[in-house]
Scaffold this active site. Structure first.
Site, PDB file in Angstrom:
ATOM      1  N   GLU A  42       0.855  -1.196   0.000  1.00 49.29           N
ATOM      2  CA  GLU A  42       0.000   0.000   0.000  1.00 49.29           C
ATOM      3  C   GLU A  42       0.878   1.228   0.000  1.00 49.29           C
ATOM      4  O   GLU A  42       2.024   1.165   0.439  1.00 49.29           O
ATOM      5  CB  GLU A  42      -0.815   0.076   1.301  1.00 49.29           C
ATOM      6  N   LYS A  49       2.245   4.603   1.548  1.00 51.79           N
ATOM      7  CA  LYS A  49       2.342   5.149   2.903  1.00 51.79           C
ATOM      8  C   LYS A  49       2.009   6.631   2.782  1.00 51.79           C
ATOM      9  O   LYS A  49       2.831   7.450   2.386  1.00 51.79           O
ATOM     10  CB  LYS A  49       3.744   4.952   3.474  1.00 51.79           C
ATOM     11  N   ASP A  89       1.183  10.441   3.369  1.00 50.35           N
ATOM     12  CA  ASP A  89       1.854  11.411   4.222  1.00 50.35           C
ATOM     13  C   ASP A  89       0.808  12.348   4.819  1.00 50.35           C
ATOM     14  O   ASP A  89       0.555  13.433   4.330  1.00 50.35           O
ATOM     15  CB  ASP A  89       2.860  12.198   3.369  1.00 50.35           C
ATOM     16  N   TYR A 142      -7.333   2.327   5.915  1.00 50.53           N
ATOM     17  CA  TYR A 142      -6.440   1.206   5.600  1.00 50.53           C
ATOM     18  C   TYR A 142      -6.370   0.106   6.654  1.00 50.53           C
ATOM     19  O   TYR A 142      -5.670  -0.875   6.475  1.00 50.53           O
ATOM     20  CB  TYR A 142      -5.031   1.684   5.241  1.00 50.53           C
ATOM     21  N   LYS A 188      10.759   3.104   2.976  1.00 51.20           N
ATOM     22  CA  LYS A 188      10.785   4.558   2.752  1.00 51.20           C
ATOM     23  C   LYS A 188      11.372   4.855   1.381  1.00 51.20           C
ATOM     24  O   LYS A 188      12.448   4.347   1.035  1.00 51.20           O
ATOM     25  CB  LYS A 188      11.655   5.233   3.812  1.00 51.20           C
ATOM     26  N   CYS A 221      25.175  44.853  -3.548  1.00 52.07           N
ATOM     27  CA  CYS A 221      23.815  44.437  -3.186  1.00 52.07           C
ATOM     28  C   CYS A 221      22.863  44.670  -4.356  1.00 52.07           C
ATOM     29  O   CYS A 221      22.855  45.761  -4.932  1.00 52.07           O
ATOM     30  CB  CYS A 221      23.369  45.245  -1.973  1.00 52.07           C
ATOM     31  N   CYS A 251      24.958  42.829   3.273  1.00 53.50           N
ATOM     32  CA  CYS A 251      24.848  44.148   2.671  1.00 53.50           C
ATOM     33  C   CYS A 251      25.103  45.128   3.806  1.00 53.50           C
ATOM     34  O   CYS A 251      24.468  45.053   4.850  1.00 53.50           O
ATOM     35  CB  CYS A 251      23.451  44.344   2.091  1.00 53.50           C
ATOM     36  N   CYS A 280      19.380  50.046   3.179  1.00 54.55           N
ATOM     37  CA  CYS A 280      19.076  49.280   1.971  1.00 54.55           C
ATOM     38  C   CYS A 280      17.572  48.982   1.927  1.00 54.55           C
ATOM     39  O   CYS A 280      17.019  48.428   2.877  1.00 54.55           O
ATOM     40  CB  CYS A 280      19.874  47.977   1.993  1.00 54.55           C
TER      41      CYS A 280
END
Ligand code: IVH
Length: 675
Positions: A115, A117, A119, A225, A315, A409, A427, A432
């Protein structure tokens, strides 16, 4: 019980259910919230008078209903176990062999079920006589939390099941489809709200809502399930049959479950097939669960303390894709840190479309040697931030130049420098625009000064128009000028003015957090607020004192210290002071700050204060009360049975010594008077 009441309750339930369908499922309410509330109130009152006549699925118990059961602990009748993991196909073979060894020789594991898995979040749903009566999260496996109110809003999950056994527990995964997740984040972006990092977090966040109306809007989904407790259910002999049974009851069962022969070739084929199709599904899965099909063998295999021996999770490795690195750009953070990131040809990886990925810093780029124009491998490890793994060298066009960190920058053109010992460039220009914008955004966010009506675009405009250079300027905005800007009517300007005014009284911890002091997050800001109680005390505090605070750490301590020794920052603080922004912390009781900058040590027993109370009294007036005498001590307060070393040290250093009376006066006036 009055017949009228029974009829009225039934009528109310029917009306409310109808409105709920319109509200939650069709997203088209037919009455106002106030009218809905009043119907609910009437029903709740009647049910309180006649509790026996209340069915478990009454709207008062469900959507937007009584909050009494919400998140209450639920003990699982059958524990909700977790799964052991395998990362290699060979581990799966070892697992089946080990399981087989546990069984008698005639008990052969011949079939397995593979099946996905999913998430999401595991939940257990309990039906009694076909009615959904409770849904709980997995929690620690033995005890979860009651989330019935939110689970009832999931369209996939039936509220009633005809033909169900008297007790039936269904287990499965609540999840959010990728398409729904993207819709949710698009809305968050529009509203300037925080986005969810992945569908799983969004699903978890939705189940954790107190108000079921919020969960209902998220359009969660469910896959069943497993079965939990079942009383008088049908005789089932295999897991695959169980899935079919669940499906026959009207529960959503994923169509990909596959029964395979127990051999590694079959397993590998099945896994490869899932992997190949991974990105075509509208939901995320991070592995494949392999279960022994025979329920009889499952029972014989049993479980360890944590996981069943009859199942294992394989996994999947994080998904990778190849795409073109279009360019490397620099983003400027609130404190001026310059972070390079990859602009990518959009690519679907790990369930989302990725068009940018962080490259961290200069060293990482050098190490990976990625260059604009390269084909690069992108990895998204199940969640969060996509990563550039490296270039595919065989595809590198000839003569592609190495990437060099820009010297200036991108926002203001000032120098980008890399302080020695640091991995990051900065920077150097405090003014800025990117930095200013970032700092103002940070300052006005909900968890800081919470200034409504000050969205990203407005901030951008104000910065570009030169109205604000720092967060202090928010409190002396030229509203007349703002009114002349396009899109700013009288009302919106008034709203903004009010919102800014309201922010002046936010808690001190919110202000500290809002200042963008490097490394100071929400929790540490509160810690500083309660420890120092006033901006002036915090500003004058020494590095030693900061380092002494439990839970702060040396990096944060020196960052705070440096912040308040930087002239630009002090200018901001003064602007905030002029605007009467709240500078006082939670321990403040409106006492005059007569001891700001003073360090008073207490020793021995005082008549009217315990040692802690004396220290607290000093702190509440803006002073500090360290545990030992040093060159920085302004006075030593002496009680009965004092510690000898403190007195001799004070005498040695010429620190004034005060008795309790003088201490009292000190607290009142701030003056140090020895008798
Ligand atoms: S069976 C006793 N099947 O994985 C067996 N779990 O690591 C319990 N999960 O908490 C679970 N998809 O949230 C099973 N098809 C699936 C699953 C699945 C996802 C999750 C579930 C569980 C966790 C265990």
């Amino acid at each position: 019980m009055s017949e009228d009441a029974t009829l009225r309750m039934e009528e109310l339930r029917e009306i409310i259910r109808k409105h709920n369908v319109a509200y939650y499922e069709k997203d088209a309410p037919t009455i106002s919230d106030a009218e809905w509330d009043s119907l609910m109130r009437e029903l709740r009152d009647l049910e309180r008078q006649f509790p026996d006549a209340k069915p478990a699925d009454s709207p008062t118990e469900t959507i937007g209903g009584a909050t009494s059961k919400i998140f209450a602990p639920v003990t699982h009748s059958v524990p909700m176990m977790s799964l052991d993991n395998a990362f290699e196909i060979s581990e799966l073979e070892q697992w089946t062999q080990k399981a087989q060894r546990k069984l008698d020789s005639e008990e052969v594991i011949s079939e397995l079920v593979c099946e996905l898995k999913f998430d999401g979040l595991a939940i257990s749903i309990r039906y009694e006589d076909g009615h959904l009566v409770q849904a709980a999260t997995r929690g620690d496996g033995s005890v979860g939390e009651d989330v019935t109110h939110n689970v009832l809003t999931i369209a996939d999950i039936p509220h009633q099941i005809t033909g169900a056994p008297p007790i039936l527990e269904v287990r499965g995964e609540v999840y959010l489809r990728i398409s729904e997740f993207e819709k949710l984040n698009a809305i968050a972006e529009k509203n300037d709200a925080k986005k969810y990092v992945n569908p799983r977090n969004a699903a978890a966040g939705s189940l954790r809502q107190k108000d079921a109306r919020v969960a209902a809007k998220r359009n969660l989904s469910f896959w069943a399930y497993q079965l939990g407790q079942v009383v008088d259910g049908p005789t089932l002999t295999s897991h695959f049959q169980t899935l079919e049974y669940l499906r026959s009851l009207g529960l959503p069962v994923n169509e990909n479950a596959t029964c395979v022969k127990n051999n590694i070739v079959e397993l590998q084929k099945c896994i490869d097939d899932f992997k190949e199709r991974q990105s075509s599904f509208d939901y995320e899965f991070d592995g494949i669960v392999i279960k022994v099909d025979s329920l009889d063998l499952q029972k014989k295999l049993g479980s360890t303390a944590k996981a069943p021996r009859w199942a294992i999770a394989y996994k999947l490795p994080p998904e990778e894709q190849i795409t073109t690195l279009v360019d490397i750009e620099i983003s400027i953070g609130t404190a001026g840190s310059a972070t390079p990131f990859a602009k990518l040809e959009p690519v679907f990886v790990g369930g989302v479309t990725v068009s940018t990925a962080t490259l961290h810093n200069q060293d990482q780029i050098r190490e990976k040697d990625v260059r604009p124009g390269d084909k690069v491998i992108i990895r998204r490890a199940g969640e969060v931030i996509p990563e550039v793994v490296g270039p595919v060298l065989k595809h590198r066009p000839e003569g592609l130049p190495k990437w060099e960190f820009p010297k200036s920058c991108p926002s203001c053109g000032s120098d980008l420098t890399r302080p020695s010992g640091e991995a990051r460039h900065r920077c150097t220009n405090y003014a800025c625009p990117r930095q200013v914008r970032g700092r103002v955004e940070h300052f006005s966010q909900r968890t800081a000064m919470d200034i409504e009506h000050l969205g990203e675009q407005t901030i951008d405009l104000f910065v570009t128009e030169g109205l604000i250079e720092d967060v202090g300027d928010l409190y002396s905005l030229n509203f007349e000028r703002i009114e002349s800007f396009e899109g700013f009517g009288e009302t919106s300007v008034e709203n903004l003015r009010n919102a800014i005014h309201l922010s002046k009284s936010r808690p001190f911890g919110n202000l500290i957090f809002g200042l963008s002091i490097p490394h100071v997050g929400r929790t540490n800001a509160d810690l500083l607020a309660s420890e120092f109680g006033h901006m002036d005390t915090l500003m004058l505090t020494t590095l030693d004192d900061l380092e002494e605070i439990e839970g702060l750490g040396p990096v944060i301590a020196s960052s705070v210290h440096e912040y308040f020794r930087t002239p630009k920052n002090l200018e901001v603080i003064e602007k905030l002071r002029t605007a009467s922004v709240n500078f006082q912390g939670p321990i403040d009781e409106g006492l005059e700050k007569v001891l700001v900058g003073k360090s008073i040590v207490v020793t021995g027993t005082l008549e009217n204060y315990t040692r802690d109370e004396a220290a607290e009294a000093i702190k509440k007036r803006g002073g500090k009360s360290p545990g030992s005498v040093s060159g920085k001590t302004d006075a030593l307060v002496l009680g009965e049975n004092p510690g000898g070393s403190k007195i001799s040290k004070a005498e040695q250093l010429g620190v004034p010594i005060l008795d309790e009376l003088a201490f009292k006066e000190l607290l009142e006036t701030g003056e140090i008077k020895t008798s």
